[in-house]
Enzyme design. Structure first.
Site, PDB file in Angstrom:
ATOM      1  N   SER A 187       0.830  -1.203   0.000  1.00 47.74           N
ATOM      2  CA  SER A 187       0.000   0.000   0.000  1.00 47.74           C
ATOM      3  C   SER A 187       0.867   1.257   0.000  1.00 47.74           C
ATOM      4  O   SER A 187       1.644   1.476  -0.910  1.00 47.74           O
ATOM      5  CB  SER A 187      -0.961  -0.038   1.186  1.00 47.74           C
ATOM      6  OG  SER A 187      -1.949   0.945   1.061  1.00 47.74           O
ATOM      7  N   ASP A 341      -0.949   1.279  -4.645  1.00 46.12           N
ATOM      8  CA  ASP A 341      -1.891   0.251  -5.095  1.00 46.12           C
ATOM      9  C   ASP A 341      -3.291   0.812  -5.299  1.00 46.12           C
ATOM     10  O   ASP A 341      -4.233   0.070  -5.558  1.00 46.12           O
ATOM     11  CB  ASP A 341      -1.929  -0.933  -4.120  1.00 46.12           C
ATOM     12  CG  ASP A 341      -2.554  -0.576  -2.783  1.00 46.12           C
ATOM     13  OD1 ASP A 341      -2.318   0.546  -2.295  1.00 46.12           O
ATOM     14  OD2 ASP A 341      -3.272  -1.425  -2.207  1.00 46.12           O
ATOM     15  N   ASP A 343      -5.708   2.178  -3.477  1.00 50.51           N
ATOM     16  CA  ASP A 343      -6.911   2.002  -2.669  1.00 50.51           C
ATOM     17  C   ASP A 343      -7.189   3.241  -1.816  1.00 50.51           C
ATOM     18  O   ASP A 343      -8.293   3.404  -1.308  1.00 50.51           O
ATOM     19  CB  ASP A 343      -6.842   0.732  -1.804  1.00 50.51           C
ATOM     20  CG  ASP A 343      -5.679   0.708  -0.822  1.00 50.51           C
ATOM     21  OD1 ASP A 343      -4.835   1.632  -0.852  1.00 50.51           O
ATOM     22  OD2 ASP A 343      -5.618  -0.244  -0.030  1.00 50.51           O
TER      23      ASP A 343
END
Length: 643
Positions: A187, A341, A343
């Site tokens: 992340s 990533d 998100d």
């Protein structure tokens, strides 16, 4: 006894090497498939780098409900690991260790997931697994290894052709009717980290009862070596890409509530993916919706070094500086940034005076929550008869401003523990509550209007959800926080603001004036390595053993200890035990404390608020000062607890 073993035993006897490190070194050397591990350990031992060895070996990287996360490049890179070197200045090999991200741990993780998926499916067919990865060092290598291992161990694997976002992995699992999936990512962590994030057949991160089963399978494996099945029992590896991108983008369009606002929109947006994978979907998506989209050329390149930022985290304002500079140069009204990533999404908006303002995750979420609640009634998604079935789902540490908004519109709010997997668990509950004969045999094939009608009639309609750490969701066809969907939803809010002649900054201020000024701050204390991990656990435990009774001059009115108390959410569902303490003060302030599950930090969440008032400047000053004082008290108290 070998020279290495003698050296390690001597260091152990002299207190330089932890007992756990000594045991785990033998575990890795016995279970590694290459000589790199033994050569790296030998180098470090001969150089007397005992702290580095302890940091790498003080534990075996535990497969938790979120998977794995840890360093893939050591603080000290050995010659064996550096080898010939790899792309973007990385070493040739990941760092050796049982507490680090390397093929030893990735192999254990994916083989455990494969074993559980095969048991879950049974013998009637091959299990199907999907693999995605971001731009981090070794992410592609790990993803290819996982797909290969899956096929060789009897599963059908689907591997994205290149970097894709975490939410698209979630969508792909549901779209392909797969049994599990993994995205190789850490992340927004520093560039030296990587991770293995596991998902189950509903497209959500694993939760109980599957979590315990998968963890048991992973923990039963002590090495990275496996034997492939005979060729006639193996599965296949299918490369996927645009065949998933297009249906995903088409489904994202269903998030728009008033698409007419975007037609011919003159809104200019600067987008940066911070060297990650967000540009695959967001830039073309926003252009399809009618926005003029500029990107930051230096940050368009997928590069695991993240060379233009100190941290690839859109929560940190400096990460958006280059995008803001471009917005100022080009006169753009909105900046959108996503993490590697994709998100998480961060935002900067232009104030009426022309200056760009970076807004917080709580503020971003509240703007979208307010707009979606208001608009749902305006366009007929909700009415007086159905409002009771609609709800927001947020985490306990997300702003209470969203509760104020929900209460005004008469819709529900459910708080969950930190982690989007708990929000996804609610989505599964709402889907499963719909009678099977009403789903047409395959809920995932139904369009959004149909599923919305079913949820409003038989279950609960998830209108919006999110967490303070810049994660948002406005649908149930993805089961994790979604930077792509968030960009679409926020772009519509921007178009709405423009349609009523307001800046986004003014729109946010209007919400504060109506519902009261709310301010939240995320703070943390970082403690790395073996010593740091012990300090984090000691500090977290101290709050349960010795909870405060007065904080910064205000008496404590309520304490919720999520580790020891039996707590239930608004729907009566029991909350899993978690190391988090929530403290409410009589003066209206609150704070929560919990160890991070992914970083060497203990996190603190501070909350302050003022009653609705037209004097927003005064409210900001008062609340801000009260939170400054609260954090000073917490820091001093934490220092005393660790003394």
């Amino acid at each position: 006894m070998s020279d290495l073993a003698s050296r390690l035993d001597e260091a152990l006897a002299n207190g330089l090497l932890l007992q756990s490190s000594r045991v785990n070194i033998d575990l890795l050397l016995a279970g590694s498939a290459t000589k790199v591990a033994s050569e790296a350990v030998t180098e470090l031992a001969e150089a007397g780098e005992w702290q580095e060895l302890n940091d790498r070996f003080f534990k075996t990287l535990a497969f938790g409900t979120g998977g794995l996360r840890g360093r893939t490049i050591g603080r000290i890179v050995t010659k064996a690991e550096q080898g010939k070197g790899g792309p973007n200045d990385r070493p040739e090999h990941p760092c050796a260790g049982t507490a680090t991200m390397n093929f030893f741990n990735v192999s254990r993780a994916v083989r455990g997931l494969i074993a559980y998926a095969k048991k879950h499916v049974g013998s009637s067919r091959k299990a199907k697994l999907v693999f995605a990865h971001d731009s981090r060092h070794f992410s592609r290598d790990f993803a290819e290894f996982c797909a290969k291992a899956s096929a060789e161990l009897g599963c059908d694997a689907y591997l994205f052709e290149s970097g894709r976002s975490t939410p698209e992995l979630s969508f792909a699992i549901r779209q392909l009717r797969a049994d599990a999936g993994v995205v190789l990512t850490a992340s927004h962590n520093p560039s030296h980290d990587n991770g293995f994030k596991a998902y189950f057949t509903d497209g959500a991160q694993i939760v109980e009862p599957n979590a315990s089963g998968i963890i048991a399978e992973v923990n039963s494996l002590q090495n990275e070596i496996y034997e492939a099945l005979p060729a006639d029992q193996q599965g296949t590896v299918t490369i996927i890409g645009k065949d998933i991108d297009r249906p995903y983008m088409d489904r994202l369009k269903s998030l728009l509530m008033r698409p007419e606002l975007l037609k011919g929109s003159s809104t200019k947006v600067v987008y940066t993916n911070l060297h990650g994978v967000g540009g695959v979907i967001i830039a073309p998506m926003l252009r399809e919706l009618g926005f003029e989209v500029l990107t930051v050329p230096e940050q368009d390149i997928q590069d695991g070094r993240f060379p233009t930022v100190e941290s690839p985290n859109p929560e940190n304002p400096p990460a958006l500086k280059m995008a803001i500079d471009l917005a100022d140069k080009e006169g753009a009204e909105l900046v959108i940034g996503t993490d590697p990533d994709n998100d998480r999404m961060g935002i900067a908006v232009r104030e009426d005076g022309g200056k760009m303002r970076v807004i917080t995750g709580n503020q971003i979420g509240s703007l979208m929550a307010w707009y979606r609640a208001k608009t749902a009634f305006e366009i007929g998604w909700l009415n007086d008869a159905t409002r009771a079935r609609a709800l927001f789902v947020k985490t306990f540490v997300t702003t209470e401003l969203q509760r104020e908004i929900a209460e005004k519109f008469g819709i529900g709010v459910v708080d969950t523990l930190t982690g989007f997997k708990y929000i996804a668990e609610k989505l599964r509950k709402y889907e499963e509550a719909i009678p099977a004969d009403k789903k047409g045999g395959d809920y995932r094939s139904l369009d959004e209007a149909t599923t919305r009608a079913l949820r409003l009639e038989y279950s609960r309609f998830f209108l919006f959800g999110g967490e303070e750490s810049y994660g948002y969701l406005g649908c149930d066809f993805v089961r994790d926080k979604d930077g792509n969907g968030a960009a679409v939803m926020f772009a519509e809010v921007a178009a709405y603001a423009k349609s009523v002649g307001k800046s986004l900054a003014t729109l946010l201020d209007d919400i504060f004036i109506e519902f009261g000024y709310h301010e939240e701050r995320g703070k943390s204390l970082t403690m790395e390595g073996a010593d740091g991990a012990a300090k984090i656990q000691a500090l977290a435990g101290s709050y349960s053993l010795n909870a405060p009774i007065e904080v910064d001059g205000s008496k404590v009115s309520r304490i919720r200890d999520f580790a020891t108390h039996d707590l239930f959410d608004a729907e009566g569902d029991p909350l899993p035990k978690e190391k988090m303490l929530f403290v409410d003060l009589e003066d209206g302030r609150s704070f929560a404390v919990r160890p991070s599950g992914t970083e060497p930090k203990i996190k603190f969440y501070l909350f302050g608020k003022a009653k609705p008032s037209a004097d927003l400047a005064a409210a900001r000053t008062k609340v801000g000062a009260s939170l400054d004082s609260l954090w000073a008290w917490i820091e001093s108290d934490a220092k005393a607890r660790l003394a």
